[in-house]
Design an enzyme around this catalytic site. Sequence first.
Site: not given
Length: 473
Positions: A246, A376
């Site tokens: 993830e 990000e």
Amino acid sequence: MSEFNMLINGEAVGADASFDVINPANEQVITQCPMATEAHLNQAVAAARAALPAWSAKSMDERRAVVLQIADRIEANMGELAQLLSSEQGKPIEGFAGLGAMFELGGCLAWIRYTATLDLPVEVIQDNDDARIEVHRKPVGVVGSITPWNYPLLITMWHVIPGLLAGCTVVAKPSEYTPLTVLKAAHLINDLLPPGVLSVVTGKGDIGAGMSAHEDIDKIVFTGSTSTGKRIMESASGNLKRLTLELGGNDAAIVLPDTNVAEAAGKIFATAMINNGQTCAALKRLYVHEDIYDEMCDALAGIAASVTTGPASESPDFGPIQNKMQFDKVCDLAEAAKADGATFMTGGAPLERDGYFFPVTIVRDIPEESRLVQEEPFGPILPVVKFTDVEDALARANAVSVGLGGSVWSSNIEQAQALAARLECGTAWVNNHAMIQPDAPFGGVKQSGLGVEFGRYGLVEYTNIQTMQIAKG
Ligand code: NDP
């Protein structure tokens, strides 16, 4: 010698060397943590291997009972765990919209207790005069869990609990930035588990790499950066480990012109700034239609101006950024956006005090190419980008190499859902973002990861299929 010990084969284990754990609110050392060696890792893996036959032979109900006791034990120690979590991670105890340390502890309980309701029933594919064919789910074996510093205990529970329930044994390695809450919790639940079923090793520099290359670990579950995820994938190939990765994303939200700004702005703000923006599924790029662009920017800036950032002792809405590396990254992206000519409606520079404090920052009139849009930030800074044409907004939302989540905001649900279905991401929300829950699968597409977590889909990732064919006649 550290006051915090590792947990290996059911025993508290120290190490000759240690590393500092820093309080991000004042940059002071909280304590030292044992620096595991390769020998410690090998001991933990050997203990997990030795414990596997007996643990996997238990019935699902027996393991379920233990998992539920783990939840009860954490619940009984919630206050103490929340304080420790707050001191090492930086998040306030309550925080903005109640999403602080107690929220993380509450999440642990919700996830553990929901996961404990799941089963791994045998599926019958065929049952006739020729044969009976069954699909069985068997534990994948020894699992290595590598977890990050944004939700240290919650993400550890996301990894450990389905593993234990499925019949696996687990070696967990918390982030070197936030190892304390996980160590504390592991010792609190130690008497509930046979030795070796759950071990925790702490270290930095090579323990994670040692785990992903270890020949006696069968699966790695990792939450963290895409670059480390790729390295894990490479080194896991030696024994063809199973992987759940993830790896975060750069989630886009598209706000259509018929959106009620007054209603949506609060939710958009909360889902962008959850955990001070240090959330893999947070809203990170906001594309707003030109008709409502000014109104949305003003509404978000109004909320941002009303919140507080500070140490937990001041009961603020938001705490510090968790570590210096991330703090520098956010500062750098803010400076890059300034150089690109963006307008800062709030924040934009670190607070002038000790600690890694960066105020909630809303940025408008920012070019698409700015690094703040393309990378990000993983911090409390949100770029708001204007669009005219929906197809263009969709193309920009999808024009990144990652795809964890995305959202569309509109008062026309049908129209929003149709557009959301075209987002290239693992979870698409309509009129919401970052909402994850224990029963809904969650994972990324593209370079946001591999596999999913949560619910039945997540549980089966801790199993291998064994097809049983019984010939008849
Ligand atoms: P990383 O994602 O790089 O992960 C660091 C962890 O991975 C440590 O436990 C480290 O252990 C381990 N590790 C490093 N190399 C390897 C390897 N080759 N094999 C296995 N494990 C390895 O974390 P950072 O803290 O450096 O954060 C970097 C970025 O990740 C952030 O800026 C943010 O963008 C993103 N992030 C995403 C999160 C998410 O929820 N998806 C959470 C946190 C960060 P060791 O040193 O012992 O090897």
